[in-house]
Design an enzyme around this catalytic site. Structure first.
Site, PDB file in Angstrom:
ATOM      1  N   ARG A 269       0.812  -1.205   0.000  1.00 42.34           N
ATOM      2  CA  ARG A 269       0.000   0.000   0.000  1.00 42.34           C
ATOM      3  C   ARG A 269       0.854   1.268   0.000  1.00 42.34           C
ATOM      4  NH1 ARG A 269      -0.172  -4.701   1.239  1.00 42.34           N
ATOM      5  NH2 ARG A 269       0.372  -4.263   3.388  1.00 42.34           N
TER       6      ARG A 269
ATOM      7  N   CYS B  73      -5.527  -3.544   7.842  1.00 41.03           N
ATOM      8  CA  CYS B  73      -4.392  -2.724   7.403  1.00 41.03           C
ATOM      9  C   CYS B  73      -4.748  -1.241   7.503  1.00 41.03           C
ATOM     10  CB  CYS B  73      -4.020  -3.072   5.967  1.00 41.03           C
ATOM     11  SG  CYS B  73      -2.735  -2.001   5.274  1.00 41.03           S
ATOM     12  N   ASN B  74      -3.947  -0.493   8.261  1.00 41.86           N
ATOM     13  CA  ASN B  74      -4.196   0.937   8.414  1.00 41.86           C
ATOM     14  C   ASN B  74      -4.058   1.695   7.104  1.00 41.86           C
ATOM     15  OD1 ASN B  74      -4.474   1.894  11.430  1.00 41.86           O
ATOM     16  ND2 ASN B  74      -2.996   0.228  11.453  1.00 41.86           N
TER      17      ASN B  74
ATOM     18  N   CYS C 295      -0.309   1.761  12.720  1.00 39.42           N
ATOM     19  CA  CYS C 295       0.245   0.699  11.861  1.00 39.42           C
ATOM     20  C   CYS C 295       0.147  -0.615  12.621  1.00 39.42           C
ATOM     21  CB  CYS C 295       1.697   1.003  11.500  1.00 39.42           C
ATOM     22  SG  CYS C 295       2.504  -0.339  10.591  1.00 39.42           S
TER      23      CYS C 295
END
Length: 239
Positions: free
Chosen positions: A49, A84-85, A202
């Site tokens: 990402r 997932c942040n 995170c």
């Protein structure tokens, strides 16, 4: 299976494993049947990402996540959990492809930060620790800035590099929870940046927090808050 939710994980796998461990550990049980019903999707091959957001890669991770959402929406879970942040940068376009609600981890963390650390007078200085991709997207800044009494504090270039090293070099690449570096970062944010609390934005940082059981420095662990909300909703939806 009825009354279940779907976890979209694998970004990264160890962090997803940590989330599931925390969730199971917090579930009140007396027998095997008391655990939650859920489907775990460990999609480890979703493109990075941060690399995409920073322009280091042309592989768009949202394309893979949209495929996952379309595929697993057919099973009609009660809700989706996105562990997932950084992937929350794509949240709005992901939510558009499914009628199933997706929990918003940064929003949950911001709400908890406001509730637990908001001051009656003056502003709370909130240090944000996350990937460079998450920082750049401002997905946490935008949620935290909704509260007038919160001031977001970002690491400088050197400190951000230390955070990046902890996330990628240590946890992702070496499976090493670098406790010494983690505490150094928290100490700097507290003493040099005068932060009242740090938000762990995170999931690899959440993994280190779980491993160290840090209580010396005040933190809001976004993944932990996501686990709390997942548990609350899952128990509420049980028949």
């Amino acid at each position: 299976m009825e009354n279940f939710f779907t976890i979209l994980g694998g970004m990264g796998t160890l962090a997803t494993e940590s989330f599931v461990h925390v969730l199971n550990e917090r579930t009140p049980i007396r027998s095997d049947q008391d655990y939650l019903n859920y489907l775990l999707v460990n999609h480890a091959t979703v493109p990075d990402r941060t690399d995409f957001i920073l322009g280091k890669s042309t592989e768009n991770p949202s394309s893979e996540l949209k495929k996952d959402l379309r595929q697993y929406t057919k099973l009609q879970p009660d809700f989706f959990v996105l562990t997932c942040n950084t992937a929350h940068h794509f949240f709005d376009e992901l939510q558009e492809v499914t009628n199933i609600p997706i929990l918003h981890m940064p929003r949950l963390a911001a709400e908890v930060t406001s509730q637990k650390f908001g001051k009656k007078t003056g502003k709370t200085r909130v240090g944000l620790l996350a990937t460079e991709g998450t920082i750049k997207t401002k997905v946490y800044e935008n949620e935290l800035n909704k509260f007038d009494h919160l001031d977001v504090v970002l690491p400088d270039t050197n400190l951000q590099q230390e955070v990046t090293n902890l996330i990628y070099r240590d946890v992702k690449e070496s499976h090493f929870c670098n406790e010494e570096l983690y505490y150094q970062i928290l100490q700097k944010m507290t003493e040099e940046y005068d932060c009242d609390v740090m938000v762990l934005g995170c999931t690899e940082l959440s993994l280190v927090q779980e491993a160290t059981q840090n209580e010396k420095y005040p933190v809001v662990d976004a993944q932990s808050e996501l686990a709390n909300e997942t548990l609350r909703l899952a128990l509420k939806n049980r028949k």
